[in-house]
Design a protein around this motif. Structure first.
Motif, PDB file in Angstrom:
ATOM      1  N   ASP A  82       0.827  -1.212   0.000  1.00 40.47           N
ATOM      2  CA  ASP A  82       0.000   0.000   0.000  1.00 40.47           C
ATOM      3  C   ASP A  82       0.862   1.263   0.000  1.00 40.47           C
ATOM      4  OD1 ASP A  82      -2.315  -1.480  -0.020  1.00 40.47           O
ATOM      5  OD2 ASP A  82      -2.671  -1.310   2.143  1.00 40.47           O
TER       6      ASP A  82
ATOM      7  N   GLY B 233       3.758   1.276  -1.579  1.00 40.99           N
ATOM      8  CA  GLY B 233       4.612   1.144  -2.758  1.00 40.99           C
ATOM      9  C   GLY B 233       5.909   0.418  -2.513  1.00 40.99           C
TER      10      GLY B 233
ATOM     11  N   THR C 151       7.743  -3.145  -2.219  1.00 38.18           N
ATOM     12  CA  THR C 151       7.571  -4.570  -2.526  1.00 38.18           C
ATOM     13  C   THR C 151       8.889  -5.325  -2.572  1.00 38.18           C
ATOM     14  OG1 THR C 151       7.668  -4.080  -4.910  1.00 38.18           O
ATOM     15  CG2 THR C 151       5.476  -4.145  -3.880  1.00 38.18           C
TER      16      THR C 151
END
Length: 387
Positions: free
Chosen positions: A67, A69, A71
């Motif tokens: 959420d 950004g 990862t």
């Protein structure tokens, strides 16, 4: 500390440029609602790298980071232990953002691993837990700061300055607290209201702020006794307006939605305290600090969250005349960012914890005492454990 680092630390205490050449590696423990505020603030800091996150619920940390950004960092740790055991992360600090009853275990584990900790409020649920954390902190030599962002508010600092100036004389009585007419925090799920996760309700959620506002101003004298009361009339009502269609929340509600207490402190000071998540009143009253030379009135707010509701007033005498001096409200913003920044600066430059456990241990002792007294139906003595 090297002279260069010391100078940089002193400069950073006054809103200066942040040295982004040295990054601090930070992890998040617990990825619920309050963790979002920590993440948003950390991402504003040019000298922070978020390098890991964990949560007991499988997949929650991964979604939380996505959420924001992010990862490309490890997020599949089943608990704080696995994350902190991963030496490849080279963590400098963690934010502990778990529910109340899980504050202590990850904080102690992190400190034992040599990692600095920013622990969200409340300190803990019980006084014994808080003392155990302080022992781990002292043994580790690392920084542990408690997440009381109202401390960063210029108005709160002004209250402390007024008391320390001697303008009020000897402080002998304080009336404080805060309240919400309807404000049980169920929009964030049930972790705030279930005993198995929260342990304490309004007492811990906003009561700790209210106590800190006054106790910090008067130098955090040792609490001696407390006669406490707590209730759950609104939380146990299945028709409470804030539950909407979730009538089952009433059965899950296991904490306080209102509490009050009469607290005796060292120095012959009395604190008359009340706090509320829900009540049939717009406010639990303004905060009053009474001294032998003057009195300070701090206006309440409608939805109390550790702020000042308007211009403060000092009632005192000038040349034999009773007068009132009004102090304009000081506009202050980004208190959460200031909380994060002050913690990072302390970690980076070897400073002291912005909100030290030596003070908040007394805060927790009062919360613990109120609950014990309310459960026992009588006044109790507060005994601070050896740490």
């Amino acid at each position: 500390m090297a002279t260069k680092d010391l100078n940089a630390f002193k400069e950073n205490q006054e809103v200066k440029t942040v040295d982004a050449s040295r990054k601090l590696r930070v992890g998040i423990i617990g990825c619920g609602w309050i963790a979002g505020a920590h993440m948003a603030s950390y991402l504003k800091q040019p000298d922070v790298e978020i390098v890991a996150a964990c949560d007991l619920i499988p997949g929650k940390a991964r979604k939380f980071m996505a959420d924001f950004g992010i990862t490309d960092i490890p997020m599949d740790y089943p608990s704080h232990k696995e994350m902190l055991d991963d030496e490849s992360l080279q963590l400098d600090a963690v934010s502990v953002c778990t529910y109340n009853r899980q504050h202590c275990a990850p904080t102690i584990y992190a400190l034992n691993k040599g990692v600095n900790v920013l622990l969200e409020k409340p300190f803990s649920v019980t006084l014994d837990e808080a003392a155990e954390v302080v022992r781990a902190e002292k043994k580790s030599g690392k920084i542990l700061s408690i997440g009381f962002q109202p401390r960063m508010d210029a108005n709160m600092k002004q209250i402390k300055k007024i008391v320390e100036s001697g303008e009020l004389g000897k402080i002998y009585y304080i009336q404080t607290g805060g309240g919400r007419r309807r404000g049980i925090p169920t929009p964030f799920g049930t972790s705030f209201i279930e005993d198995k996760t929260a342990g304490l309700g309004a007492l811990a959620d906003i009561g700790c702020y209210s106590l800190d506002m006054c106790l910090n101003a008067i130098g955090y004298p040792k609490p001696l006794t407390v006669s406490g009361y707590k209730s759950d009339f609104f939380g146990k009502d299945p028709n409470y307006v804030g539950y909407g269609e979730h009538h089952e929340y009433a059965d899950l509600f296991g904490v306080d939605d209102f509490a009050a207490a009469f607290i005796r402190l060292e120095g012959d000071i009395i604190v008359d305290f009340r706090i509320s998540w829900a009540m049939n009143m717009d406010t639990a009253g303004d905060t009053l600090i009474l001294g032998t030379k003057g009195g300070l009135k701090i206006p309440s707010t409608e939805c109390w969250n550790g702020s000042v509701g308007g211009p403060m007033k000092i009632y005192h005498e000038v040349c034999g005349q009773q007068v009132c001096t009004e102090l304009p409200i000081i506009g202050d913003t980004d208190l959460f960012d200031k909380k994060i920044r002050s913690f990072l600066d302390a970690v980076k430059y070897g400073g002291k914890a912005p909100v030290p456990t030596s003070q908040i241990l007394y805060n927790q002792a009062i919360l613990d005492g109120i609950k014990r007294s309310a459960d026992a139906g009588k006044e109790v003595t507060i005994e601070i454990p050896e740490v």
